[in-house]
Motif scaffolding. Structure first.
Motif, PDB file in Angstrom:
ATOM      1  N   ILE A 184       4.950   5.427  -5.138  1.00 30.11           N
ATOM      2  CA  ILE A 184       5.155   5.418  -6.592  1.00 30.11           C
ATOM      3  C   ILE A 184       4.179   6.371  -7.269  1.00 30.11           C
ATOM      4  O   ILE A 184       4.542   7.159  -8.131  1.00 30.11           O
ATOM      5  CB  ILE A 184       5.001   3.980  -7.145  1.00 30.11           C
ATOM      6  CG1 ILE A 184       6.193   3.131  -6.692  1.00 30.11           C
ATOM      7  CG2 ILE A 184       4.893   3.989  -8.659  1.00 30.11           C
ATOM      8  CD1 ILE A 184       6.036   1.658  -6.936  1.00 30.11           C
ATOM      9  N   LEU A 185       2.933   6.300  -6.818  1.00 30.45           N
ATOM     10  CA  LEU A 185       1.911   7.147  -7.410  1.00 30.45           C
ATOM     11  C   LEU A 185       2.215   8.617  -7.206  1.00 30.45           C
ATOM     12  O   LEU A 185       2.145   9.417  -8.140  1.00 30.45           O
ATOM     13  CB  LEU A 185       0.559   6.818  -6.772  1.00 30.45           C
ATOM     14  CG  LEU A 185      -0.462   6.335  -7.783  1.00 30.45           C
ATOM     15  CD1 LEU A 185      -1.114   5.069  -7.303  1.00 30.45           C
ATOM     16  CD2 LEU A 185      -1.483   7.409  -8.040  1.00 30.45           C
ATOM     17  N   PHE A 221       0.827  -1.188   0.000  1.00 30.51           N
ATOM     18  CA  PHE A 221       0.000   0.000   0.000  1.00 30.51           C
ATOM     19  C   PHE A 221       0.874   1.256   0.000  1.00 30.51           C
ATOM     20  O   PHE A 221       0.723   2.136  -0.830  1.00 30.51           O
ATOM     21  CB  PHE A 221      -0.877  -0.042   1.254  1.00 30.51           C
ATOM     22  CG  PHE A 221      -1.880   1.060   1.320  1.00 30.51           C
ATOM     23  CD1 PHE A 221      -2.991   1.042   0.488  1.00 30.51           C
ATOM     24  CD2 PHE A 221      -1.711   2.112   2.193  1.00 30.51           C
ATOM     25  CE1 PHE A 221      -3.911   2.062   0.538  1.00 30.51           C
ATOM     26  CE2 PHE A 221      -2.637   3.131   2.258  1.00 30.51           C
ATOM     27  CZ  PHE A 221      -3.742   3.105   1.419  1.00 30.51           C
ATOM     28  N   ILE A 222       1.843   1.251   0.919  1.00 32.31           N
ATOM     29  CA  ILE A 222       2.722   2.419   1.042  1.00 32.31           C
ATOM     30  C   ILE A 222       3.540   2.608  -0.220  1.00 32.31           C
ATOM     31  O   ILE A 222       3.628   3.715  -0.751  1.00 32.31           O
ATOM     32  CB  ILE A 222       3.618   2.293   2.299  1.00 32.31           C
ATOM     33  CG1 ILE A 222       2.759   2.449   3.556  1.00 32.31           C
ATOM     34  CG2 ILE A 222       4.724   3.354   2.276  1.00 32.31           C
ATOM     35  CD1 ILE A 222       3.461   2.085   4.835  1.00 32.31           C
ATOM     36  N   SER A 223       4.089   1.505  -0.722  1.00 30.72           N
ATOM     37  CA  SER A 223       4.938   1.680  -1.908  1.00 30.72           C
ATOM     38  C   SER A 223       4.120   2.105  -3.121  1.00 30.72           C
ATOM     39  O   SER A 223       4.589   2.888  -3.934  1.00 30.72           O
ATOM     40  CB  SER A 223       5.757   0.432  -2.207  1.00 30.72           C
ATOM     41  OG  SER A 223       4.998  -0.705  -1.997  1.00 30.72           O
ATOM     42  N   THR A 224       2.891   1.604  -3.202  1.00 25.73           N
ATOM     43  CA  THR A 224       2.035   2.041  -4.305  1.00 25.73           C
ATOM     44  C   THR A 224       1.798   3.538  -4.211  1.00 25.73           C
ATOM     45  O   THR A 224       1.899   4.268  -5.195  1.00 25.73           O
ATOM     46  CB  THR A 224       0.678   1.305  -4.264  1.00 25.73           C
ATOM     47  OG1 THR A 224       0.927  -0.069  -4.099  1.00 25.73           O
ATOM     48  CG2 THR A 224      -0.121   1.550  -5.525  1.00 25.73           C
ATOM     49  N   ILE A 225       1.522   3.980  -2.989  1.00 26.39           N
ATOM     50  CA  ILE A 225       1.263   5.411  -2.802  1.00 26.39           C
ATOM     51  C   ILE A 225       2.501   6.219  -3.151  1.00 26.39           C
ATOM     52  O   ILE A 225       2.420   7.221  -3.873  1.00 26.39           O
ATOM     53  CB  ILE A 225       0.796   5.684  -1.349  1.00 26.39           C
ATOM     54  CG1 ILE A 225      -0.650   5.205  -1.224  1.00 26.39           C
ATOM     55  CG2 ILE A 225       0.942   7.157  -0.998  1.00 26.39           C
ATOM     56  CD1 ILE A 225      -1.307   5.581   0.058  1.00 26.39           C
ATOM     57  N   LYS A 264       6.216  14.092 -10.473  1.00 32.28           N
ATOM     58  CA  LYS A 264       7.106  14.191 -11.630  1.00 32.28           C
ATOM     59  C   LYS A 264       6.357  14.752 -12.836  1.00 32.28           C
ATOM     60  O   LYS A 264       6.832  15.613 -13.555  1.00 32.28           O
ATOM     61  CB  LYS A 264       7.646  12.796 -11.951  1.00 32.28           C
ATOM     62  CG  LYS A 264       9.075  12.811 -12.456  1.00 32.28           C
ATOM     63  CD  LYS A 264       9.587  11.412 -12.554  1.00 32.28           C
ATOM     64  CE  LYS A 264      10.500  11.265 -13.747  1.00 32.28           C
ATOM     65  NZ  LYS A 264      10.952   9.905 -13.953  1.00 32.28           N
ATOM     66  N   ARG A 265       5.153  14.214 -12.992  1.00 26.79           N
ATOM     67  CA  ARG A 265       4.332  14.631 -14.117  1.00 26.79           C
ATOM     68  C   ARG A 265       3.943  16.089 -13.997  1.00 26.79           C
ATOM     69  O   ARG A 265       3.994  16.847 -14.950  1.00 26.79           O
ATOM     70  CB  ARG A 265       3.082  13.765 -14.137  1.00 26.79           C
ATOM     71  CG  ARG A 265       2.539  13.516 -15.518  1.00 26.79           C
ATOM     72  CD  ARG A 265       1.268  12.714 -15.399  1.00 26.79           C
ATOM     73  NE  ARG A 265       0.277  13.326 -16.251  1.00 26.79           N
ATOM     74  CZ  ARG A 265       0.156  13.049 -17.542  1.00 26.79           C
ATOM     75  NH1 ARG A 265       0.971  12.198 -18.097  1.00 26.79           N
ATOM     76  NH2 ARG A 265      -0.755  13.626 -18.279  1.00 26.79           N
ATOM     77  N   ARG A 266       3.586  16.457 -12.761  1.00 27.84           N
ATOM     78  CA  ARG A 266       3.170  17.846 -12.574  1.00 27.84           C
ATOM     79  C   ARG A 266       4.345  18.779 -12.771  1.00 27.84           C
ATOM     80  O   ARG A 266       4.194  19.877 -13.305  1.00 27.84           O
ATOM     81  CB  ARG A 266       2.563  18.034 -11.189  1.00 27.84           C
ATOM     82  CG  ARG A 266       1.175  17.448 -11.118  1.00 27.84           C
ATOM     83  CD  ARG A 266       0.519  17.783  -9.832  1.00 27.84           C
ATOM     84  NE  ARG A 266       0.180  19.195  -9.739  1.00 27.84           N
ATOM     85  CZ  ARG A 266      -0.631  19.663  -8.815  1.00 27.84           C
ATOM     86  NH1 ARG A 266      -1.155  18.871  -7.919  1.00 27.84           N
ATOM     87  NH2 ARG A 266      -0.907  20.946  -8.759  1.00 27.84           N
TER      88      ARG A 266
END
Ligand SMILES: Nc1ncnc2c1ncn2[C@@H]1O[C@H](COP(=O)(O)OP(=O)(O)OP(=O)(O)O)[C@@H](O)[C@H]1O
Ligand SMILES: *[C@@H]1O[C@H](CO)[C@@H](O)[C@H](O)[C@H]1NC(C)=O
Ligand SMILES: *[C@@H]1O[C@H](CO)[C@@H](O)[C@H](O)[C@H]1NC(C)=O
Ligand SMILES: *[C@@H]1O[C@H](CO)[C@@H](O)[C@H](O)[C@H]1NC(C)=O
Ligand SMILES: *[C@@H]1O[C@H](CO)[C@@H](O)[C@H](O)[C@H]1NC(C)=O
Ligand SMILES: *[C@@H]1O[C@H](CO)[C@@H](O)[C@H](O)[C@H]1NC(C)=O
Ligand SMILES: [Mg+2]
Length: 675
Positions: free
Chosen positions: A312-313, A306-310, A319-321
């Motif tokens: 990464i997200l 859960f934490i790593s998904t968050i 990064k995108r922003r």
């Protein structure tokens, strides 16, 4: 005598009858499905619902016994010899750890069906520490031993042995069988595979044979273990037959699938197809691992995932922003709709892909792109500026210019600014820039009709900038590569005002002159100021360039040290009285002599070294349109030109030359800001 004998026989029969009625001579179990009759279970032995005789389950240090409840008469007389007997059964051993097990199982013939004092592990539920080896045990057993116990002289941890009153086997052999070809094949007792065993005793030869084979194999001809031993002293008249098994510290299960037995004859064959199925261990094992580990794994893994998904997200979004961040400063808000989204431009140009590069000039690189939504083709010029202030002024100017619309200007669709990077979005001109049709022996060139059309177009655009628009706009960088051709080969002027961006806001003592070497007017270099007259000078050079098909400065010899100005070159022909010889040879014969001559002369006039002597764009347009005729000029009228240019040449080498951006084409000349 006969009668006496008869009565003895009769009485002995009579006395034996009640007993023999309860004594079986054979039985067959193709599985042990309930209602299970004549089998007694002791210890941890059970029968599974599908009919497997399960001697041991997953309990450590325990014994399990299963006996046929009826006594078997092995001897006809109490002190007689043991009759022949035969038994066969199918078994399987399964252990939690595939390569280890404990402790094995045995087929037993014992005086009673209880073996109450027998202990587990290496005693296999047959004996205990004191009773082992005592002849009063009267126990005959075939052991299937899966642990090597040095105490009992075991040869290995996978053997079959014949035991009489003791776990020290009379005879033993590693588990296996002799195949038809007479070759020995190993069998692994704990392989979880089903195996069949035959035990035979011959009353006459006293031979004990133990044979085994993989399930569904025929009984091998050659027994695995064989020994000659008279069992008369071992077995009593009535005995009980069954199985014994014991577990040690490794969880293991011992199964009997089917069993038959007969005294005085061969054991009835088993119906193998009727035997119960073994459990599907693989799945169960994985399931068990799953069941035991899953909760703890879940406790750690789920929050971790859960934490790593968050993380990464979040990183992705950040990064995108960052990548597509729009920096809108106060001064830009009023420019409003001209601003375009970096994201849109990024996607339009496929991330500013190398293969979309149209070319690069002194200020940056131009990319071709297609707007995703409107499918409109665009040219994006990516300019990087070192000066933020310069950028600000420039953007304001460019955007105000962007409001201009003239059929001979390259439409500016918008802009985008990020940090000190500027993206200018122009309409895409399918036919590229004019210079490509003039220089370096082009594949296609333009005929005179097209050239004059382009010239007229550029002239009217420049006239619009200088005089028709609400304020005077100086282009600053008129040259062939900034004249673009639309689909109808109309000349369109692009890149206005860009030259101003270069080096703005630096040392106030020096004004940096930006423009393109060869199109720079001498007065521009001297004063550092761009005026409409300096634009007209450049336009004059462009006229000559179009008519002659030569670069403004052509390098004459190999070393590149002798440069020839187009002005001098044309002037030379004029001096000799045949100015038309200066025209482009690529034009062929299809041209209008007077027009070419007029353009050449007008070019020279516009490039007059004295800015006051140059005509205005209004006049230039009149001459080109034929509304006015060019005054009859002679070479002597423009003689001043040569002198002036010479002066500038020297001036340039004294003050030094700098380059702006990446290209040598655009040069900045530093001059004292003398006013
Ligand atoms: N709107 C456009 N449509 C099609 N091609 C274009 C467009 N704008 C520029 N180009 C192409 O991109 C090339 C590079 O343009 P760029 O303006 O960067 O350089 P330049 O004109 O040679 O020099 P300068 O930086 O002085 O303007 C041009 O030569 C031209 O072929
Ligand atoms: C093993 O069998 C015995 C007797 O049936 C039972 O009491 C015990 O719970 C079983 N143990 C396991 C682990 O199945
Ligand atoms: C059988 O043997 C026992 C001792 O081994 C003996 O006491 C008994 O008399 C014998 N019985 C018969 C019928 O021979
Ligand atoms: C061993 O077994 C015998 C009977 O076979 C019994 O009398 C004896 O008490 C047992 N000894 C132990 C230590 O359990
Ligand atoms: C054998 O067992 C019997 C009965 O349990 C006992 O009396 C005898 O002493 C034992 N013999 C040996 C050698 O232990
Ligand atoms: C059979 O087992 C014995 C001893 O366990 C071993 O030495 C031999 O190599 C095995 N043979 C085969 C064919 O596996
Ligand atoms: Mg350009």
């Amino acid at each position: 005598m006969f009668v006496k004998l008869l009565t003895i026989v009769f009485f002995s029969l009579l006395s034996q009858f009640p007993e023999s009625s309860s004594q079986a001579l054979d039985f067959t179990y193709n599985g042990f499905l309930p209602p299970l009759t004549d089998i007694s279970l002791e210890g941890i032995a059970t029968v599974t619902p599908n009919g497997l005789l399960k001697l041991t389950n997953y309990t450590i240090q325990k014994t399990g016994h299963a006996f046929y409840t009826k006594p078997i008469r092995f001897k006809d007389l109490p002190n007689g010899t043991v009759s022949s007997f035969s038994t066969t059964f199918v078994f399987a051993i399964h252990s939690e750890i595939p390569s280890l097990s404990g402790y094995g199982m045995a087929f037993v013939v014992a005086p009673n069906p209880r073996l109450r004092y027998a202990t587990a592990s290496q005693y296999m539920g047959l004996f205990n520490i004191t009773s082992d080896g005592n002849v009063t045990n009267h126990v005959f057993a075939i052991e299937f031993d899966t642990i090597q116990s040095p105490k009992f002289s075991d040869t290995d941890d996978n053997h079959v042995g014949i035991d009489i009153n003791s776990l020290i086997s009379v005879e033993s052999s590693p588990a296996g069988y002799w195949d038809i070809k007479g070759q020995f094949k190993n069998l692994t007792l704990i392989s979880r595979k089903r195996m069949q065993v035959w035990v035979d005793y011959d009353t006459h030869t006293h031979q004990i044979d133990v044979t085994m084979a993989p399930f569904r194999n025929d009984k091998p001809n050659k027994p695995l273990v064989s020994v000659v031993r008279d069992l008369s002293s071992v077995l009593l008249q009535d005995m009980f037959v069954g199985f014994s098994s014991a577990t040690g510290s490794i969880l293991s299960e011992h199964y009997v699938l089917g069993w038959s037995f007969r005294v005085k004859g061969n054991a009835p064959p088993l119906d193998l197809s009727k035997l119960p199925k073994l459990p599907r261990w693989e799945r169960k094992r994985i399931y068990n691992i799953f069941k035991t580990w899953m909760p703890s794994v879940c406790i750690f893994l789920i929050p971790f995932l859960f934490i790593s998904t968050i993380i990464i997200l979040v990183r992705f979004v950040v990064k995108r922003r960052r990548k597509f961040k729009e920096e809108l400063e106060d001064w830009e808000t009023r420019l409003g709709k001209n601003r375009m989204k970096f994201k849109d431009l990024y996607y339009a140009t496929e991330g500013f892909d190398e293969k979309d590069v149209l070319g690069s000039g002194g200020f940056g690189t131009v990319y071709r792109g297609v707007m995703l939504k409107t499918k409109k083709e665009i040219a994006v010029k990516r300019v990087s500026s070192k000066s933020h202030q310069g950028l600000k002024e420039f953007v304001s100017e460019v955007v105000s210019i962007g409001r201009m619309s003239h059929r001979n200007l390259v439409p500016l669709l918008g802009y985008c600014r990020r940090r000190d990077e500027l993206l200018l979005v122009y309409e895409y001109m399918p036919n590229g820039s004019l210079d490509k049709y003039l220089h370096d022996s082009p594949e296609v060139t333009l005929d005179w009709k097209r050239r004059i059309k382009v010239i007229k177009g550029v002239a009217s655009a420049l006239f619009y900038l200088h005089e028709e628009w609400e304020q005077v706009v100086i282009h600053r960088d008129i040259k062939a590569s900034n004249v673009l051709l639309d689909s109808e080969y109309n000349g369109r002027l692009g890149d206005f005002g860009l030259a101003r961006l270069c080096g703005h806001g630096s040392d106030p003592q020096t004004t940096l002159v930006a423009g393109t070497w060869g199109y720079l007017a001498p007065d521009h270099v001297r004063t550092g100021r761009a005026t409409t007259a300096t634009d007209i000078f450049a336009f004059g050079v462009l006229l000559l360039e179009v008519a002659c098909g030569r670069r403004p400065i052509e390098i004459q010899n190999e070393n590149g040290d002798q440069r020839v100005f187009i002005l001098d070159w044309v002037f030379g022909f004029w001096n000799e009285g045949n100015i038309l010889d200066a025209k482009d040879t690529k034009l062929g014969t299809e041209y209008d002599r007077t027009e070419v001559e007029m353009v050449l002369k007008l070019g020279l006039l516009c490039s007059h070294s004295n800015p006051h002597a140059r005509p205005t764009m209004r006049q230039v347009l009149h001459y080109l349109m034929g509304d006015a005729t060019l005054p009859d000029l002679s070479p002597s009228d423009l003689r001043g030109n040569e002198m002036m240019r010479l002066e500038i040449h020297q001036g340039l080498s004294e003050t030094g030359m700098f380059t702006c951006g990446s290209s040598m084409v655009n040069s900045i000349v530093s001059a004292s800001s003398g006013r």
